[in-house]
Design a protein around this motif. Structure first.
Motif, PDB file in Angstrom:
ATOM      1  N   VAL A 133      -9.962   0.002   6.092  1.00 21.54           N
ATOM      2  CA  VAL A 133      -9.585  -0.578   4.799  1.00 21.54           C
ATOM      3  C   VAL A 133      -9.785  -2.091   4.812  1.00 21.54           C
ATOM      4  O   VAL A 133      -9.450  -2.758   5.795  1.00 21.54           O
ATOM      5  CB  VAL A 133      -8.102  -0.274   4.483  1.00 21.54           C
ATOM      6  CG1 VAL A 133      -7.736  -0.756   3.088  1.00 21.54           C
ATOM      7  CG2 VAL A 133      -7.832   1.215   4.617  1.00 21.54           C
ATOM      8  N   TRP A 155      -9.083  -5.726   2.609  1.00 17.96           N
ATOM      9  CA  TRP A 155      -8.364  -6.393   1.521  1.00 17.96           C
ATOM     10  C   TRP A 155      -8.531  -7.900   1.695  1.00 17.96           C
ATOM     11  O   TRP A 155      -8.740  -8.372   2.818  1.00 17.96           O
ATOM     12  CB  TRP A 155      -6.871  -6.007   1.529  1.00 17.96           C
ATOM     13  CG  TRP A 155      -6.105  -6.666   0.419  1.00 17.96           C
ATOM     14  CD1 TRP A 155      -6.094  -6.295  -0.895  1.00 17.96           C
ATOM     15  CD2 TRP A 155      -5.267  -7.822   0.521  1.00 17.96           C
ATOM     16  NE1 TRP A 155      -5.301  -7.152  -1.621  1.00 17.96           N
ATOM     17  CE2 TRP A 155      -4.780  -8.094  -0.784  1.00 17.96           C
ATOM     18  CE3 TRP A 155      -4.888  -8.659   1.572  1.00 17.96           C
ATOM     19  CZ2 TRP A 155      -3.925  -9.176  -1.052  1.00 17.96           C
ATOM     20  CZ3 TRP A 155      -4.042  -9.727   1.309  1.00 17.96           C
ATOM     21  CH2 TRP A 155      -3.567  -9.975   0.009  1.00 17.96           C
ATOM     22  N   GLU A 194     -10.204  -2.370  -0.888  1.00 12.08           N
ATOM     23  CA  GLU A 194      -9.072  -2.311  -1.830  1.00 12.08           C
ATOM     24  C   GLU A 194      -8.697  -3.711  -2.313  1.00 12.08           C
ATOM     25  O   GLU A 194      -7.530  -4.020  -2.576  1.00 12.08           O
ATOM     26  CB  GLU A 194      -7.882  -1.599  -1.170  1.00 12.08           C
ATOM     27  CG  GLU A 194      -8.202  -0.157  -0.786  1.00 12.08           C
ATOM     28  CD  GLU A 194      -6.974   0.663  -0.349  1.00 12.08           C
ATOM     29  OE1 GLU A 194      -5.897   0.071  -0.173  1.00 12.08           O
ATOM     30  OE2 GLU A 194      -7.130   1.894  -0.198  1.00 12.08           O
ATOM     31  N   SER A 218      -3.410   3.596  -2.526  1.00 12.40           N
ATOM     32  CA  SER A 218      -4.142   3.060  -1.380  1.00 12.40           C
ATOM     33  C   SER A 218      -4.427   4.200  -0.416  1.00 12.40           C
ATOM     34  O   SER A 218      -3.649   5.156  -0.317  1.00 12.40           O
ATOM     35  CB  SER A 218      -3.298   2.011  -0.668  1.00 12.40           C
ATOM     36  OG  SER A 218      -3.864   1.722   0.598  1.00 12.40           O
ATOM     37  N   CYS A 260       0.837  -1.205   0.000  1.00 13.17           N
ATOM     38  CA  CYS A 260       0.000   0.000   0.000  1.00 13.17           C
ATOM     39  C   CYS A 260       0.870   1.253   0.000  1.00 13.17           C
ATOM     40  O   CYS A 260       0.355   2.363  -0.074  1.00 13.17           O
ATOM     41  CB  CYS A 260      -0.923   0.024   1.211  1.00 13.17           C
ATOM     42  SG  CYS A 260      -2.125  -1.296   1.211  1.00 13.17           S
TER      43      CYS A 260
END
Lengths: 440, 440
Positions: free
Chosen positions: B256, B258, B226, B241, B92
């Motif tokens: 966030v 992922w 993301e 990011s 990121c």
């Protein structure tokens, strides 16, 4: 010593905390979790896994094929569900061959219970639960489901409704149901565990049938947790799975849960539902989206459950003899403590499960849940984890669940510490009694 | 062709079904699931895993140690969270070293979103979602959370609020928020995806900051997915990011997500939350009880994420060049179809993600979601799965997401079939036009 509660790996000094960013329910769930489980640390010790490791570490266990890396069937890979159906047919002694289409695999028994409560109950609906009952399901119900668990207290004393201690009489269930209806509660089900946790008892076949008939009469679902079915280590005790019955009073409302405990592999994170109800299987399926098990773990699990020769010839005999030995040792030490301190530690256990349900209320002064917590903390000071009665929704203060599934050396050390804690508690108790006399 | 929706592995002929045993919400969730996803079959084909297999099948990958078989830390094993923190710091491009205590690992990105929605929102609270938005989160919100997703429609046409197609302007967000407040809705957050799915676009750094500032002004949480951050295969495109920003406007409200998609291992069942908010980490922890990942999978994942040399030198170059090639091929075939049929298939994709967002509304007569479904079914008849716009809450009928992450041979076959389906649809369209003329 071990436990089946979630382990809190951080110390939140405040049981109740306020937050500017969390939702009300976020705070509520957090508070409940940390106030009940903050004392527990992750249990990192080993148990009997040298036995299991030999199987799980075989070279061909490290098998990866493409479908294992892709989205699974949300009910579990068919190869695993087929194996589970065979496994349950055999070990539950089913009169018919169980079918993979009735199997749903999620990532823990609690996840199965959570999803099941969602599809069987609407918010504020209720489920009857004979207590003491193990805390995992009780906690799960508080997270997502908004289902009320109505405790049906099964007491330690003999009364006019209980001819034996801890016996779940139908009368009690009838009464609890009536009271709930009087309060306009919609009772949708009955939650049972067989073998019972923490009591360590198995249901007689006749009792089991009575519970099922009671449920049918009242159109209740029966969710029966048979997690410890292979941990009946005393050979004189016969376990009757609900799946072994010739006919179920209400097959569409009977749902069985089984999971990782019998193999001591809670880290595998799996739980299984077996139900004859197609609608329930169908409605449970989407929950796999949020609770499914990784493909590589499903593969290993199939290999484990499918190796019946190894389970019967190696695993179960070793596991049962070790449990028997540990159990016998702990019972002996408890008797010695009774002699030493001159009071009876009533204990329940008839040779199944990994735990003994013990009564230490004689060491509480006064006999309250606050004092139960004091004793619980005292055990923790000695690095012993004993789940206390309150976390099982038990209404009599002073009961604890003592896990004995441990290597002999660690068990000896643990029981030494247990004795020290009891000794300290006794001194504390005497002190309290003296204070009471002075002030009275 | 591939999809990210749950695959329904049974055919329920009835989209809406009644049941004597299920709860109302059980029926509701089931109905939603089967009516939206019943056409999908489990995707069992392979993708690029010959690359991954070489790593995952190494002998030392079959590692079992005791803690992996026991209850885990409910946020994920510390060894894995430490690896994730390192991984995200690097990929990121974080200006600070990210910390394992801010990482929570659950068993899918959707599970992370579900738990996050629980701890940030109360029932009936709302979250703004620019649409089209990928269906997994939309579906997750319907299962447990009772959170309302308010679509902020980002249209394909240039209007006075949109200077570019599919551009999410702050004005749109302001307007949606105002409208929601007028209706007395409590808006708690903004859900974003970067790279976007299904649009296949990345946010400019400045836009990203604008969204974050908008959220801060209005005290909204930003949940930013993301998932496809490593699938930006066009080297001229720079992905930013949210964790790469020098400073976050409101770090306590920025979260966030992922997961497994960048490695094509959805079968691993994992999703990761990174948040600076300690209260959120703390409140998410109990959800590990219902959504945790098996220890052996966590071990393999650490090995995978920790092998940066392999990821940088082997995996990413191969994966990106294959994606680039597949993408180029599909674009070429789409251009050919445009020429052949004489109409423009507007498509969106700027070289990231595994999909192209295509406009086939010219083939719908009338241009309705019913006709979109007809075309969707036509693709299915040709064994092609293209997710349709409606499942992304997109308000313009006729858009589909076409996945191109496939081996060249299968892709050629798929595009041949796609052409056949388009040909058939064109005939159907002509027929409909003629009928319309006759009846008008």
């Amino acid at each position: 010593m071990q436990r089946d509660q979630p382990g809190a790996q951080q110390s939140d000094s405040e049981a109740t905390f306020l937050s500017q960013t969390l939702s009300n329910r976020g705070v509520k769930i957090s508070t409940f979790y940390y106030s009940n489980f903050q004392d527990y640390e992750a249990y990192q010790g080993d148990r009997y896994h040298t036995v299991l490791n030999s199987l799980l570490c075989q070279n061909d266990m490290n098998y990866i094929e493409e479908p294992l890396l892709q989205y699974p069937d949300w009910r579990g890979h068919p190869f695993l569900r087929a194996e589970v159906a065979k496994f349950l047919s055999y070990y539950c002694g089913s009169p018919i061959r169980l079918n993979l289409r009735n199997v749903v695999l999620l990532n823990s028994c609690c996840a199965v219970f959570s999803a099941l409560a969602m599809v069987l109950c609407d918010p504020e609906d209720a489920v009857l639960v004979p207590t003491p009952f193990h805390s995992g399901f009780l906690f799960s119900a508080q997270m997502y489901t908004q289902v009320e668990l109505i405790p049906v207290h099964v007491g330690s004393e003999i009364t006019n409704t209980n001819t034996q201690p801890f016996e779940l009489m139908i009368g009690k269930l009838e009464q609890a149901l009536l009271e709930a209806k009087t309060k306009n509660k919609k009772v949708k089900g009955l939650l049972l565990a067989n073998p019972q946790n923490p009591l360590g008892e198995v249901n007689m076949k006749e009792s089991l049938k009575e519970y099922l008939k009671f449920a049918k009469r009242n159109e209740l679902h029966v969710i029966i947790d048979e997690t410890y079915m292979l941990s009946v280590f005393d050979e004189t005790i016969i376990f009757h799975s609900v799946l072994s019955l010739e006919s179920l009073p209400d097959p569409n409302r009977t749902h069985v849960i089984w999971g990782s405990k019998d193999f001591g592999i809670t880290g595998f994170r799996f739980g299984i539902l077996y139900t004859h109800n197609d609608d329930v299987v169908s409605a449970m399926t989407p929950f796999g989206y949020l609770h499914s098990v990784s493909g590589i773990t499903q593969y290993k699990l199939r290999r484990l459950l499918g190796d019946r020769d190894w389970i019967n010839r190696v695993y179960l005999p070793i596991n049962h003899s070790r449990l028997q030995e540990a159990y016998g040792y702990v019972i002996k030490r408890l008797h010695e403590l009774e002699e030493q301190f001159g009071f009876k530690i009533t204990f329940r256990s008839i040779g199944c499960g990994l735990y003994i349900w013990i009564n230490l209320k004689r060491l509480l002064e006064p006999c309250t849940f606050e004092e139960e917590l004091v004793l619980h903390r005292r055990f923790l000071d000695h690095k012993l984890i004993l789940s206390r009665g309150k976390s099982y929704m038990f209404k009599e203060p002073g009961w604890f669940r003592l896990m004995f599934a441990e290597h002999s050396q660690r068990l000896r050390e643990a029981m030494d510490r247990f004795g020290q804690a009891i000794e300290e508690q006794k001194q504390y108790w005497i002190q309290k009694m003296l204070e009471d006399e002075v002030t009275s």
